[in-house]
Enzyme design. Structure first.
Site, PDB file in Angstrom:
ATOM      1  N   ASP A 153       0.848  -1.190   0.000  1.00  0.00           N
ATOM      2  CA  ASP A 153       0.000   0.000   0.000  1.00  0.00           C
ATOM      3  C   ASP A 153       0.886   1.244   0.000  1.00  0.00           C
ATOM      4  O   ASP A 153       1.953   1.243  -0.611  1.00  0.00           O
ATOM      5  CB  ASP A 153      -0.923  -0.041   1.231  1.00  0.00           C
ATOM      6  CG  ASP A 153      -2.276   0.596   0.979  1.00  0.00           C
ATOM      7  OD1 ASP A 153      -2.308   1.808   0.738  1.00  0.00           O
ATOM      8  OD2 ASP A 153      -3.294  -0.121   1.022  1.00  0.00           O
ATOM      9  N   HIS A 206      -3.266   6.028   3.406  1.00  0.00           N
ATOM     10  CA  HIS A 206      -4.147   4.909   3.079  1.00  0.00           C
ATOM     11  C   HIS A 206      -3.661   3.609   3.716  1.00  0.00           C
ATOM     12  O   HIS A 206      -4.444   2.852   4.311  1.00  0.00           O
ATOM     13  CB  HIS A 206      -4.216   4.780   1.560  1.00  0.00           C
ATOM     14  CG  HIS A 206      -5.231   3.822   1.043  1.00  0.00           C
ATOM     15  ND1 HIS A 206      -4.945   2.498   0.802  1.00  0.00           N
ATOM     16  CD2 HIS A 206      -6.527   3.983   0.687  1.00  0.00           C
ATOM     17  CE1 HIS A 206      -6.017   1.894   0.316  1.00  0.00           C
ATOM     18  NE2 HIS A 206      -6.993   2.764   0.244  1.00  0.00           N
ATOM     19  N   SER A 509     -11.099  -0.957  -0.353  1.00  0.00           N
ATOM     20  CA  SER A 509      -9.820  -0.876   0.358  1.00  0.00           C
ATOM     21  C   SER A 509      -9.994  -1.155   1.839  1.00  0.00           C
ATOM     22  O   SER A 509      -9.064  -1.611   2.507  1.00  0.00           O
ATOM     23  CB  SER A 509      -9.197   0.513   0.188  1.00  0.00           C
ATOM     24  OG  SER A 509      -8.633   0.681  -1.076  1.00  0.00           O
TER      25      SER A 509
END
Length: 835
Positions: A153, A206, A509
């Site tokens: 990520d 994220h 996600s």
């Protein structure tokens, strides 16, 4: 302007000759002079896939070519990445034992679909943990201890106290690397070269949010709070990454001994054959459980899943919404309650301790609307819809508003962008709260909003239902996807400390790490489980999701959108048998389909099982804006009832006959459950199928495309091209332009595409490099541009002055390339090339 049109394009790094792209491969390069000294074009990164049994030694036969091998992926994928110009890449593709050469396309940076600012110490992740019953596993002492989870990520903020506070051997984030550097953006030619180092610190946010869902242990508690992490940073602080980088991270995660790998990223509308999907499949064969997002393109309809999630052995995860979401709140004295809000765009948020001026109803506040109140020196209350937030905001500010409050025109909270800050706050509130504020303003109460730093839980209208964004399967080869679902809408989790430590985000996600954490719990409980067994247990025990578009009907969400349903960790832990495979593709046709399921006992006693079926909603009609049908198929089992003794395996033959009134072109499905007598756990598998002839789906059928167009300009920021219609008798100069393009709309994923130019005077045919396994156009008017300059780049000096036509051929998904009936073709009108 009449005759002009603007089409979206991909970022600069995607503009490769006929590149298989995520969304819109508008393929264009600056026009070179065709008759000048041969120019092979700029060097680019390509993925060279070898045939079975071959390896990098194949490239020894190309020593005379100018290319550089960047990385050999022999452990996870049979191929290498190379740097070469397009002409060299084409020649590499012609070598013996080279299966194909892929463009190293862009993976768009993580999108935050829903965002709420900091409210430290509020453990709303617990809502989702309770949904999957991971909290019950914690009570049993199953917390993921001893399991290693890799997060591919934006990195992880390992300084976050909920994630251990440090990086290294004795820390929770113990492994990892930065493969790209903070400035990397594969979408920007000036920033597209990775600058790796050993520090996977997260500057994007994220990855930290994803890691918190997997295993935070602090103010919020993740699914598996005692796992240890590998942090594999493949994105810079902003922008996109590439398939090469992701595959490098997959390889490193394997080398580091990760037990589970999570990929909350993806390339939409893709095929299982794309390199990242095949590389992820290889990890599963090496004993690593690979979990990936299904994708956030649900509003683009069917066949919208992402790679690597569509990989054969990858666990692809769909999203359901949390029941409620934590938001910042303002107190409204006139209502004597808190209302949740979020700032719109990048405007300044209201400061704690401040209040709005009294609210005055302005109306819809679009440019042509009459003002319904005097907002000069007041806070403007407007309703969402019809025009942009930017237009409403500018209108209210122009009329003297000191702040702007927009309320939703549909249920629930919302966010937005596109607003340029004019020094006046603009916030969004729900429809229910907005209507209450409107009613007060209408009777002259002039309510105010007081910002005291409070937070409030706001109900999500699709709580427990499939999130509006979650992508539909199946994959373009009709393989069953997604596999399972988990909460992904409105998930409160960790973010980098500098960003406030906690936020609510939404997306697949967020659902994927729930399943990665659940896999870790299963592996702690039974370290001998193979990846297939982990997927089987999670899918067998999943609970069905009701169809949220009309829940009063009691229908189930489409199998090709929810998989077998929302995971149930406890039932997965306690399962005493398994039903395999968990997701079945029944193919296409109009008649009955028969397949087999295998039921295997792990019980210590004999148990009787009964097979049952429940259909799920079918999607019908337009793949991009599907209709729905509840037509019930007829399902029979042979046998329907059976007894299993400890360790025994039995096979059940299932026959599904679609309903007679199900329209051709529908994707249908259902859930098959083996229900045990007594109090054992039920086991569920799901299936999907296509009603009709799958090869009948048109690819090039569109009222406007394909067509010839002249390139007018390209926006340097949005990368959108502006085109105009070709004038009758217009000539195109090879040296001076204007540039010529064929605008092509792909109505469905084609298995291959071939483009060629034919000289009407000599009969000579010059072909572009063919491409295979392309994505479809996402929207109803999204075309791709195949630019003549691409051919000039691939075949310098191949085009000469004269009369020419362009031909586009596409091979339908699952088509036989040797069967002419499986191809569609379009040939352009003649055009003239001059020097």
């Amino acid at each position: 302007m009449p005759g002009h049109r603007t089409l979206r394009t991909l970022p600069a790094a995607w503009r490769r000759p006929l590149a298989a792209a995520v969304a819109l491969p508008l393929l264009a390069l600056a026009a070179p002079a065709a008759q000048a000294e041969p120019d092979d074009g700029p060097a680019q990164v390509w993925l060279v896939e070898f045939g079975e049994g071959a390896d990098a030694s194949v490239l020894d036969a190309a020593r005379d070519l100018d290319f550089t091998v960047r990385h050999d992926f022999e452990r996870i994928w049979n191929g290498v990445s190379v740097e070469a110009d397009p002409a060299t890449a084409r020649r590499l593709g012609q070598l013996g034992h080279v299966e194909r050469v892929w463009s190293d396309v862009v993976f768009t940076g993580p999108a935050r679909l829903d965002r709420a600012p900091e409210a430290a110490g509020v453990p709303e992740l617990a809502q989702a943990i309770e949904t999957t019953r991971a909290d019950v596993a914690h009570d049993r002492g199953i917390t993921g201890e001893g399991v290693k989870v890799g997060v591919i990520d934006t990195g992880i903020d390992y300084t976050h106290p909920d994630l251990g506070g440090c990086f290294g051997d004795d820390c929770r984030v113990a492994w990892g690397a930065d493969f790209v550097g903070d400035e990397f953006d594969s979408d920007d030619p000036e920033l597209s070269e990775p600058d790796p180092d050993d520090d996977p610190a997260d500057c994007g946010g994220h990855g930290t949010h994803v890691a918190g869902i997997v295993g935070a242990d602090g103010q919020v508690t993740g699914v598996a709070p005692d796992v240890r992490f590998g942090a594999y940073k493949v994105f810079g602080c902003e922008g996109s990454t590439s398939a090469e980088v992701i595959m490098h991270a997959l390889e490193t995660a394997l080398d580091d001994g990760m037990d589970v790998v999570n990929l909350s990223l993806g390339q939409s509308f893709q095929w299982p054959g794309y390199p990242t999907a095949k590389a992820a499949d290889t990890l599963t064969r090496e004993g690593v459980v690979v979990v990936a997002s299904m994708g956030n393109d649900g509003e683009s309809g069917v066949y919208s899943g992402s790679a690597p999630g569509v990989g054969e052995d990858v666990i692809a995860v769909a999203s359901t919404d949390n029941p409620a979401q934590r938001m910042d709140a303002a107190h409204v004295p006139a209502l004597d309650r808190l209302v949740g809000y979020r700032a719109i765009g990048e405007t300044e948020e209201p400061e704690t301790g401040t209040a709005t001026d009294p609210l005055v109803w302005l109306g819809r506040a679009c440019a042509d609307d009459a003002s319904e109140g005097d907002v000069d020196g007041a806070a403007a209350l407007v309703v969402r819809g019809t025009c942009t937030f930017k237009e409403k905001y500018e209108r209210a500010v122009a009329e003297g508003a000191t702040s702007v409050v927009v309320y939703n025109d549909r249920p629930g909270p919302f966010g937005g962008g596109g607003v340029e800050d004019l020094g006046v706050p603009i916030i969004a509130v729900t429809d229910a709260d907005g209507k209450d504020l409107h009613d007060l303003a209408a009777i002259g109460e002039a309510p105010v909003l007081e910002f005291g730093g409070d937070t409030v839980l706001v109900d999500l209208p699709r709580g427990g239902f499939a999130s509006s964004f979650t992508a539909y399967g199946p994959a373009p080869d009709l393989s069953f996807k997604p596999d399972v679902a988990a909460p992904g809408g409105g998930i409160w989790s960790t973010v980098p400390v500098a960003d406030g430590s906690y936020e609510a985000l939404s997306g697949t996600s967020m659902s994927s790490p729930h399943v990665a954490g659940a896999a870790a719990l299963l592996l702690q409980d039974d370290p001998r489980l193979e990846p297939r067994e982990v997927r089987t247990r999670l899918a067998n025990s999943a609970k069905p999701v009701l169809w949220g578009d009309n829940p009063d009907l009691g229908e189930l969400e489409a199998a090709h959108r929810q998989g077998t349903g929302v995971i149930d960790v406890v039932d997965a832990l306690d399962a005493e048998a398994c039903l395999y495979p968990t997701g079945v593709n029944t193919g296409d046709g109009t008649g009955p389909r028969t397949f087999e399921l295998t039921l295997t006992s792990r019980d210590r006693t004999a148990r009787d099982y009964t097979l049952t079926h429940r259909s799920t909603i079918a999607t019908t009609g337009d793949d991009r804006d599907p209709g729905f049908s509840a037509a019930e198929p007829e399902v029979t089992f042979e046998p329907r009832e059976l007894r299993l003794y400890p360790g025994q395996t039995a096979t059940v033959e299932v026959t599904v006959e679609p309903a007679a009134d199900l329209p051709d072109g529908s994707v249908f499905g259902g859930r098959i459950t083996a229900r045990p007598d007594g109090d054992g756990e039920s086991l569920t598998a799901a299936y999907s199928g296509y009603q009709g002839d799958y090869l009948a789906i048109p690819v090039l059928e569109h009222p406007e495309f394909p067509s010839l167009a002249a390139v007018v300009a390209q926006d340097p920021e949005t990368h959108e091209f502006e085109y105009r219609d070709v004038e009758v008798g217009e000539a195109f100069s090879l040296a001076d332009g204007p540039a010529l393009a064929a605008l092509v709309y792909l109505g469905h994923q084609p298995a291959a595409m071939e483009v060629s130019a034919a000289n009407a005077d000599t009969g000579e045919v010059v072909a572009w490099d063919p491409e295979s396994l392309l994505p479809r156009s996402p929207g109803p008017d999204d075309a791709m541009g195949v630019h003549l300059e691409d051919l000039v780049e691939q075949r310098p000096n191949a085009l000469e002055p004269g009369r020419w036509t362009l031909t586009v051929k596409v091979l339908k998904a699952l088509g036989d390339e040797n069967d002419p009936a499986h191809w569609e073709q379009w040939t352009s009108p003649e055009f003239t090339l001059t020097e």
